[in-house]
Design a protein around this motif. Sequence first.
Motif, PDB file in Angstrom:
ATOM      1  N   ASP A  59      47.391  22.903   7.426  1.00  0.00           N
ATOM      2  CA  ASP A  59      46.426  22.359   6.845  1.00  0.00           C
ATOM      3  C   ASP A  59      47.450  21.192   5.800  1.00  0.00           C
ATOM      4  O   ASP A  59      48.344  21.798   5.330  1.00  0.00           O
ATOM      5  N   TYR A 115      46.798  19.303   2.291  1.00  0.00           N
ATOM      6  CA  TYR A 115      45.985  18.801   1.116  1.00  0.00           C
ATOM      7  C   TYR A 115      46.680  17.845   0.195  1.00  0.00           C
ATOM      8  O   TYR A 115      47.890  17.570   0.078  1.00  0.00           O
ATOM      9  N   LEU A 170      46.622  15.966  -3.302  1.00  0.00           N
ATOM     10  CA  LEU A 170      45.886  16.034  -4.418  1.00  0.00           C
ATOM     11  C   LEU A 170      46.352  15.155  -5.639  1.00  0.00           C
ATOM     12  O   LEU A 170      47.521  15.038  -5.811  1.00  0.00           O
ATOM     13  N   ASN A 178      41.806  15.640  -7.570  1.00  0.00           N
ATOM     14  CA  ASN A 178      40.595  15.160  -6.399  1.00  0.00           C
ATOM     15  C   ASN A 178      39.271  14.784  -7.138  1.00  0.00           C
ATOM     16  O   ASN A 178      38.539  15.186  -6.333  1.00  0.00           O
ATOM     17  N   ASN A 192      40.181  18.114   0.634  1.00  0.00           N
ATOM     18  CA  ASN A 192      41.702  18.162   0.857  1.00  0.00           C
ATOM     19  C   ASN A 192      42.091  16.977   0.682  1.00  0.00           C
ATOM     20  O   ASN A 192      43.321  16.591   0.967  1.00  0.00           O
ATOM     21  N   ARG A 193      41.464  15.934   0.339  1.00  0.00           N
ATOM     22  CA  ARG A 193      41.774  14.485  -0.019  1.00  0.00           C
ATOM     23  C   ARG A 193      41.137  13.995  -1.168  1.00  0.00           C
ATOM     24  O   ARG A 193      39.691  14.651  -1.585  1.00  0.00           O
ATOM     25  N   ILE A 203      40.368  26.145  -3.256  1.00  0.00           N
ATOM     26  CA  ILE A 203      40.799  26.050  -1.857  1.00  0.00           C
ATOM     27  C   ILE A 203      40.953  27.239  -0.930  1.00  0.00           C
ATOM     28  O   ILE A 203      41.342  28.354  -1.372  1.00  0.00           O
ATOM     29  N   ILE A 257      51.132  25.351   4.925  1.00  0.00           N
ATOM     30  CA  ILE A 257      50.316  24.280   4.213  1.00  0.00           C
ATOM     31  C   ILE A 257      51.153  23.206   3.694  1.00  0.00           C
ATOM     32  O   ILE A 257      52.156  23.583   2.953  1.00  0.00           O
ATOM     33  N   ILE A 296      51.224  20.157   0.963  1.00  0.00           N
ATOM     34  CA  ILE A 296      50.648  19.843  -0.321  1.00  0.00           C
ATOM     35  C   ILE A 296      51.381  18.556  -0.919  1.00  0.00           C
ATOM     36  O   ILE A 296      52.495  18.671  -1.060  1.00  0.00           O
TER      37      ILE A 296
END
Length: 585
Positions: free
Chosen positions: A363, A365, A367, A384, A413-414, A427, A435, A437
């Motif tokens: 995943d 993300y 931020l 975000n 995630n955006r 989240i 993940i 980030i």
Amino acid sequence: MYSKSWLIFLNFVVGLFNFGFAGDPFVYYDWTVSYITASPLGVKQQVIAIDGHFPGPLLEATTNWNVVVNVKNDLDEPVLLTWNGIQHRKNSWQDGVLGTNCPIPAGWNWTYQFQVKDQIGSFSYFPSTNFQRAAGGYGGIIVNNRDVIAVPFGTPDGDISLVIGDWFVKSHKDLRKDIENGVNLGSPDGVLINGLGPYRYDSTIVPDGITYQVINVEPGKTYRFRVHNVGISTSLNFRIQNHNMLLVETEGSYTVQQNYTNMDIHVGQSFSFLVTMDQGGSNDYYIVASPRFENSTKASGVAILHYSNSQGPASGPLPDLPNESDSSFSMNQARSIRMNVSAGAARPNPQGSFKYGEITVTDVYVLQNRPPELINGKRRTTLNGISFFVPSTPLKLAQQFNVLGIFKLDFPNRPMNRPPVIDTSVINGTYKGFIEIILQNNDTTVQSYHLDGYAFFVVGMDYGVWTENSRSVYNKWDGVARSTTQVFPGSWTAILVYLDNAGLWNLRAQNLDSWYLGQEVYLNVVNPENNELPLPENAIYCGVLSSLQKDQAQRVRFSGAPSVPMVITRVLIALIITFVVTFMR
């Protein structure tokens, strides 16, 4: 010969004994959080102390020990303490933030119990509610190695903890009102070292009569300095006049050992240095913590390094700050901090045995933060485009009791192309996912970010806007693993996190003004096998679950002594063993 029945009975007794006494050791603390009057900058003000001490006492344990901290709240408002960098394996109930715990009401006590599982290093604690960190209530944490694990440097001759931080003479209550009303914090009134003001190195800047910290050392010896920035919004440059600082550890990771003449320590970060007393001792030396990226005329924090054979006071100007016009200095310094992959830490295997650069990311993300803005008429900060709303019922309690409508697992995630909102959006992490980030700082000041429950790998940072091509500059081998990282203005920082710690974990801005106004989110990590530790028996209930709360007098109060059931168990075991030994003679 003893009969078979006696052998069975003896095995039963031994089993009872092991049940009552075996396991990892416990260390107990009994703390009272209260106000005291102090004058760190020469002005009397109310500060938050622990057991009458400002800063609070050092919390010390060893890898895998169980830590029990009973906290009595003698403030006039609720309080929580959070353990900055302690990972609480499968136990976010002990995290001490409003998403997982109800605050301890004034006049009440609550007992934290957690294990420093597979951890070593230097960390800190502080109050997480009501802007209270601006008034104190903080201190250092040391988690020592077990004796069987080699440390990648010789045993120091001493261990010195320094908590440094910006300081304001306004009360924390007035500061939080200012923040709510759109008044920026501005430059701090000074910098404290271990709760004390600056040595009077310049009579035109530092008033007379201020008490300052003195560190006593012996010539030729080497000391471990653990330095924690517990301030609220200011990056600090730390240095010791005429002495090199050998960086050896940061927030639980042993680092490649490099000498620095100064180190930028951002809000919430902790570092360990080995410093050898290799000067002649003809005089004392300055220990300095100065604001970075601030046009401040206020005094730096200055303590004194005093050799036992010193012949006179420290003298001359303070050692220079790095060139403030060189905007890349601090970022290049941060990039130079790398993990010592050949050293063991909490376990004997090398720190580099977890080859994070070879794991597939599951995943991503991005931020993005922005400067404070008005949302529904209130001044708020966002990630975000979402400013986190803290409900009266902690998210973790709501999850435990299946209370619907408290939070949503829909954090984007955006960055969203929409007006900012205030919401309780979380989240949804995948257990044992990996993940990525990216923290994108669109603000005009340095921001620090912290993730509870984890150490993450800092793999990259640069100026500009992060793109997919930015991965080409990632450090995929020896990026340092830590829990707090800085993000420079107009820049990005990338971290990688292996989600192996089930729980509900807080990802937040460490800059207190940004955090207070909503710049945080929670990361929900659910193990399908549900192997998290259960709800503690002494849980405090609030919000929609307030009806479950017992009166304080009915709640079990833990302290440094074993519980009554445990005492009874041990007495019974001792009696049984005495009886058996006597009978079998």
